[in-house]
Design an enzyme around this catalytic site. Sequence first.
Site, mmCIF file in Angstrom:
data_model
loop_
_atom_site.group_PDB
_atom_site.id
_atom_site.type_symbol
_atom_site.label_atom_id
_atom_site.label_comp_id
_atom_site.label_asym_id
_atom_site.label_seq_id
_atom_site.Cartn_x
_atom_site.Cartn_y
_atom_site.Cartn_z
ATOM 1 N N ASN A 127 -13.958 -4.491 2.169
ATOM 2 C CA ASN A 127 -14.546 -4.545 0.773
ATOM 3 C C ASN A 127 -14.197 -5.567 -0.024
ATOM 4 O OD1 ASN A 127 -11.923 -3.726 0.251
ATOM 5 N ND2 ASN A 127 -12.450 -1.891 -0.498
ATOM 6 N N THR A 142 -14.863 1.145 -4.557
ATOM 7 C CA THR A 142 -14.195 0.854 -3.436
ATOM 8 C C THR A 142 -15.196 0.667 -2.315
ATOM 9 O OG1 THR A 142 -12.392 2.242 -4.189
ATOM 10 C CG2 THR A 142 -12.627 1.594 -1.817
ATOM 11 N N PHE A 170 -6.714 6.968 6.562
ATOM 12 C CA PHE A 170 -7.276 5.285 6.590
ATOM 13 C C PHE A 170 -6.097 4.439 6.618
ATOM 14 C CE2 PHE A 170 -7.628 6.791 1.977
ATOM 15 C CZ PHE A 170 -7.089 5.412 1.621
ATOM 16 N N TYR A 187 0.677 -1.261 -0.061
ATOM 17 C CA TYR A 187 -0.132 0.092 0.111
ATOM 18 C C TYR A 187 0.862 1.362 0.107
ATOM 19 C CZ TYR A 187 -4.323 -2.383 0.842
ATOM 20 O OH TYR A 187 -5.520 -3.164 0.638
ATOM 21 N N GLU A 198 3.426 -5.069 -6.955
ATOM 22 C CA GLU A 198 2.582 -5.891 -6.072
ATOM 23 C C GLU A 198 2.890 -7.529 -6.491
ATOM 24 O OE1 GLU A 198 -1.394 -4.474 -6.714
ATOM 25 O OE2 GLU A 198 -0.752 -2.360 -5.791
HETATM 26 P P1 DAT Z 1 -9.270 0.244 -4.168
HETATM 27 O O1 DAT Z 1 -9.136 -0.994 -3.092
HETATM 28 O O2 DAT Z 1 -10.851 0.279 -4.573
HETATM 29 O O3 DAT Z 1 -8.189 0.258 -5.105
HETATM 30 P P2 DAT Z 1 -7.892 2.376 -2.648
HETATM 31 O O4 DAT Z 1 -6.556 1.932 -3.314
HETATM 32 O O5 DAT Z 1 -8.198 3.728 -3.097
HETATM 33 O O6 DAT Z 1 -9.230 1.681 -3.185
HETATM 34 O O7 DAT Z 1 -7.851 2.119 -1.113
HETATM 35 C C1 DAT Z 1 -7.380 1.060 -0.611
HETATM 36 C C2 DAT Z 1 -8.344 0.415 0.527
HETATM 37 O O8 DAT Z 1 -8.144 1.216 1.658
HETATM 38 C C3 DAT Z 1 -9.652 0.262 0.197
HETATM 39 O O9 DAT Z 1 -9.982 -0.941 -0.481
HETATM 40 C C4 DAT Z 1 -10.523 0.312 1.378
HETATM 41 C C5 DAT Z 1 -9.414 1.487 2.199
HETATM 42 N N1 DAT Z 1 -9.961 2.779 1.961
HETATM 43 C C6 DAT Z 1 -10.054 3.665 0.725
HETATM 44 N N2 DAT Z 1 -10.353 4.826 0.926
HETATM 45 C C7 DAT Z 1 -11.010 4.793 2.422
HETATM 46 C C8 DAT Z 1 -11.494 5.816 2.886
HETATM 47 N N3 DAT Z 1 -11.847 6.804 2.621
HETATM 48 N N4 DAT Z 1 -11.998 5.349 4.240
HETATM 49 C C9 DAT Z 1 -11.596 4.152 4.685
HETATM 50 N N5 DAT Z 1 -10.982 3.063 3.945
HETATM 51 C C10 DAT Z 1 -10.681 3.545 2.825
#
Ligand code: DAT
Length: 139
Positions: free
Chosen positions: A117, A92, A58, A50, A131
């Site tokens: 999710n 997401t 978050f 990440y 990754e």
């Molecule tokens: P995705 O998994 O759809 O690629 P992301 O890369 O923006 O989404 O974020 C990684 C993960 O972090 C996501 O699956 C869930 C968590 N996440 C993202 N935005 C968030 C938020 N605003 N509040 C809480 N958790 C969040």
Amino acid sequence: MTERTLILVKPDGVKRGLSGEILRRIEAKGYTLVAVELKAATAELLAAHYEEHVGKPFYEPLVEFMMTGASLAIVAEGDRVIEGFRSLAGPTDPTTAPPGTIRGDLGRQWPTTVLQNLVHGSDSPDSAEREIGVWFPTL
Ligand code: DAT
Ligand code: MG
């Protein structure tokens, strides 16, 4: 163009017994499984995975959640599989993800601060390469 992506069934999906259903959807779409391994992520592994989220509000709860159990790490291959799996997964937020998607059909908001999710999918060829190296260093 044939490419590879890194998919995770996150700890919520593994605990709920959805690994098989998610693998079924990947295969039903026509993608090929290259590697599948149940793996408990460490904080170090998650910091690499990440990378783009380190420091966001978050991030810490996300890492805590991702260490609540093992994830099923998957490398899948196929034409445009990176965007194809993102489409299968859905947006997401599982509450508003459309029906027909993994998150929309199987996920919902749980009473926690983090979005549980069910799945992760790489979002670009660069992310996929990084990754895959994080989860499968020998591939
Ligand atoms: P995705 O998994 O759809 O690629 P992301 O890369 O923006 O989404 O974020 C990684 C993960 O972090 C996501 O699956 C869930 C968590 N996440 C993202 N935005 C968030 C938020 N605003 N509040 C809480 N958790 C969040
Ligand atoms: Mg992402």
